[in-house]
Design an enzyme around this catalytic site. Structure first.
Site, PDB file in Angstrom:
ATOM      1  N   LYS A 168      20.271   8.576 -50.724  1.00  0.00           N
ATOM      2  CA  LYS A 168      18.594   8.403 -50.653  1.00  0.00           C
ATOM      3  C   LYS A 168      18.093   9.399 -49.760  1.00  0.00           C
ATOM      4  O   LYS A 168      18.596   9.738 -48.698  1.00  0.00           O
ATOM      5  CB  LYS A 168      18.387   6.777 -50.169  1.00  0.00           C
ATOM      6  CG  LYS A 168      19.105   6.654 -49.017  1.00  0.00           C
ATOM      7  CD  LYS A 168      18.900   4.905 -48.712  1.00  0.00           C
ATOM      8  CE  LYS A 168      19.612   4.296 -47.491  1.00  0.00           C
ATOM      9  NZ  LYS A 168      21.036   4.347 -47.765  1.00  0.00           N
TER      10      LYS A 168
ATOM     11  N   SER B 157      20.322   4.424 -38.663  1.00  0.00           N
ATOM     12  CA  SER B 157      19.324   4.284 -39.413  1.00  0.00           C
ATOM     13  C   SER B 157      18.415   3.695 -38.803  1.00  0.00           C
ATOM     14  O   SER B 157      17.691   4.012 -37.798  1.00  0.00           O
ATOM     15  CB  SER B 157      19.771   3.756 -40.851  1.00  0.00           C
ATOM     16  OG  SER B 157      18.844   3.765 -41.521  1.00  0.00           O
TER      17      SER B 157
ATOM     18  N   ASP C  19      16.088   8.711 -44.233  1.00  0.00           N
ATOM     19  CA  ASP C  19      16.577   8.529 -45.756  1.00  0.00           C
ATOM     20  C   ASP C  19      15.827   7.558 -46.503  1.00  0.00           C
ATOM     21  O   ASP C  19      16.179   7.028 -47.603  1.00  0.00           O
ATOM     22  CB  ASP C  19      17.826   8.355 -45.635  1.00  0.00           C
ATOM     23  CG  ASP C  19      18.732   6.844 -45.088  1.00  0.00           C
ATOM     24  OD1 ASP C  19      17.739   6.249 -44.331  1.00  0.00           O
ATOM     25  OD2 ASP C  19      19.791   6.596 -45.099  1.00  0.00           O
TER      26      ASP C  19
END
Length: 586
Positions: free
Chosen positions: A412, A139, A300
């Site tokens: 998400k 991420s 995301d």
């Protein structure tokens, strides 16, 4: 068998460097509900070829135990663009090794042939009715990190007890299986499928169900800038705009292509504030764009900034954008559902550390609001339960700039959130309203919700434990603080121990977890503050909020009151000097 990592280890052995070897081999990475997240490098404490093989072998055996039709249905694997030259690790390599593990056991694998946003993996699990999904990504973590995120057959991230079951299975399957290292074998296998083209087509078809103002989108003069912060988002946000008939956003040229070095930012995390958006501001000024949309590297999450009348840029907090999107998605639903009875089956969710603005909207409008524990694993699983009962879950969000705007993805999704935000802004522009003005209108109607969140960095788990122990034994054994500076504490919920002073039996309703720290204080002035540890970073985070009933519009007084509460929280509960905590810096 990775030459680079084995050379690093041999060198340390030759040097007799016990301290470094202890760091690499002292303890295995812990597999939790977030899967794995660690730096790439040698040893069992890092992400590398071996630990990926071991993890996937364990996960594979666990899935075999749980699904009799695993060999019919299979799994999906996606990856981002991360790579680490010195250890030879990369998200793509890890994804291929994971695919090889499953294929060697006769299990079909839907391996994306190219980089993909994280939300495409849970989407694929649901869309193709697969048993599980793996996304190889870290991420918005620093560039040396990588991660291994796992989804169950319901399309949501795993929750307990699956993490413990998988962890146990990893322990039992550490010896690499024959051919575990030879990922070239997958290329000729009939069990390897590429879902890239299908999913790209179907995903953009599905998110169009959230497109309500196509004519306005076609005509709007509003200009947008988009940055993918050297991650995967660029192409997919461009396609999303096209699906909504919006002109494509201007892409920040220095950041639009994937680059594992993240050369233009200190942290590739749009949550960190204006520093990450410097190049976006410059491009927006040059091209006359009013709104900036920023995804994190695996697309995301979404951050949004808007140019104000004063010429200043306002970066919306996750809670503010949550308020806007919640208002917008409900308004769109209401305009398309004239049946007043339908509202009894409508739900919105947010995590317990996020703003309670959705609760205020729900109370006034008549739909249901539920809060869950922190993290989309909880919201995704709860949303699926509700949907299986015939309920409509319109929206879920968390303050860490995560939004679930479309029921096709139970996690998400920064791609759909970006284009839905663009449609909302385009619609508001036809009413001569900015996002900031509409946010004020939402607060005027449902009550001001002022929030403030930050964190301290602490690399010593002992200090973190001590800090929370101190709060649980504040005035003698087993006593929580009765006040924080001048602020009187009126309620305590401790989701580590399961204590909740507001419940008749003093037991918390939300699930508790002894492995992470989380205490929420309610104050007599209506303030709420939560302190918790992070599952993926060496941080102690705090979240605070003051909610006022509709009609109380003295925002400056509310802000001042919240600032004073936060200062007291830092001084009396965190004690940063005494505990040697490092403050968040811009």
């Amino acid at each position: 068998q990775n030459q680079k990592t084995s050379t690093i280890v041999k060198q340390l052995v030759a040097e007799g460097n016990a301290a470094e070897l202890q760091k690499y081999f002292g303890s295995r990475m812990e597999f939790g509900t977030a899967g794995l997240r660690a730096a790439m490098g040698a040893g069992i404490s890092h992400m590398n070829d071996l630990t990926i093989i071991q993890t996937t072998q364990g996960f594979c055996r666990y899935l075999e135990k749980n699904f009799s039709d695993l060999k019919k249905r299979g799994v999906v694997i996606g990856f981002d663009a991360r790579a680490h030259l010195s250890s030879g690790g990369s998200s793509k390599r890890f994804a291929r090794l994971a695919a090889n593990t499953f294929i060697s056991q006769g299990i079909p694998v839907y391996l994306f042939s190219d980089i993909t946003p994280t939300p495409f993996v849970p989407y694929t699990v649901t869309h193709l009715k697969l048993c599980a999904g793996i996304m190889v990504t870290a991420s918005h973590n620093p560039k040396q990190d990588n991660g291994y995120k796992v989804y169950w057959e319901n399309g949501a991230q795993i929750i307990s007890p699956h993490d413990k079951g998988i962890s146990q299975a990893i322990e039992e399957n550490q010896e690499p299986w024959p051919q575990a290292w030879d990922d070239k074998l997958i290329d000729s296998s009939l069990l390897l499928h590429d879902p890239y083209a299908t999913v790209n087509k179907e995903y953009f078809k599905d998110i169009q169900k959230q497109c309500f103002h196509r004519n306005i989108n076609k005509e709007t003069n509003l200009k947008f800038v988009h940055t993918s912060v050297h991650g995967v988002g660029h192409k997919f946000v461009q396609l999303a705009f096209k699906a909504f008939d919006l002109s494509p956003p201007f892409a920040v040229p220095e950041q639009k292509d994937p680059d594992p070095e993240f050369p233009t930012v200190k942290y590739p995390n749009p949550e960190e504030g204006k520093g990450v958006l410097t190049l976006s501001f410059a491009l927006a000024e040059k091209d006359g764009a009013k709104i900036i949309l920023a995804n994190d590297p695996d697309a995301d999450r979404l951050a949004v900034a808007e140019k104000q009348e004063s010429g200043e840029w306002k970066v919306f907090s996750g809670n503010e954008l949550g308020a806007l999107l919640g208002w917008w998605i409900f308004t769109c639903w209401k305009n398309h559902n004239r049946d007043t009875c339908a509202i009894k089956d409508v739900y919105m969710l947010s995590s317990t550390v996020s703003s309670k603005i959705l609760r205020a909207i729900a109370l006034k409008e008549g739909f249901h609001f539920e809060e869950t524990l922190t993290g989309f694993k909880w919201m995704g699983n709860r949303a699926k339960q509700l949907m299986d009962q015939g309920k409509a879950v319109l929206f879920a969000f968390e303050e860490a700039i995560g939004y679930m705007c479309c029921p096709a993805v139970l996690d998400k999704d920064g791609v759909s959130a970006a284009v839905i935000t663009a449609e909302m802004a385009s619609f508001l522009a036809t009413r001569n309203l900015s996002l900031s003005q509409q946010l004020k209108a939402v607060y005027d109607e449902y009550g001001f919700h002022i929030t403030k969140a930050s964190y301290f960095i602490c690399h010593d788990p002992k200090i973190i434990q001590q800090l929370f122990d101190n709060l649980r034994n504040f005035d003698g054994k087993n006593t929580y603080p009765k006040s924080c500076g001048r602020f009187k504490v009126s309620g305590i919920r401790d989701l580590t121990t399961g204590y909740d002073s507001s419940q008749p039996d003093q037991k918390a309703i939300l699930p508790t977890s002894k492995s992470s720290q989380m205490i929420t204080f309610t104050f007599a002035n209506g303030g709420v503050a939560t302190m918790r540890t992070s599952g993926t970073e060496p941080k102690i985070k705090y979240y605070s909020e003051l909610c006022a009933p509709p009609g109380n519009s003295d925002v400056e007084r509310l802000k001042k009151e919240l600032d004073e509460l936060v200062n007291a929280l830092e001084k009396h509960f965190f004690q940063p000097e005494k505990n040697n905590l490092q403050r968040k810096t811009e």
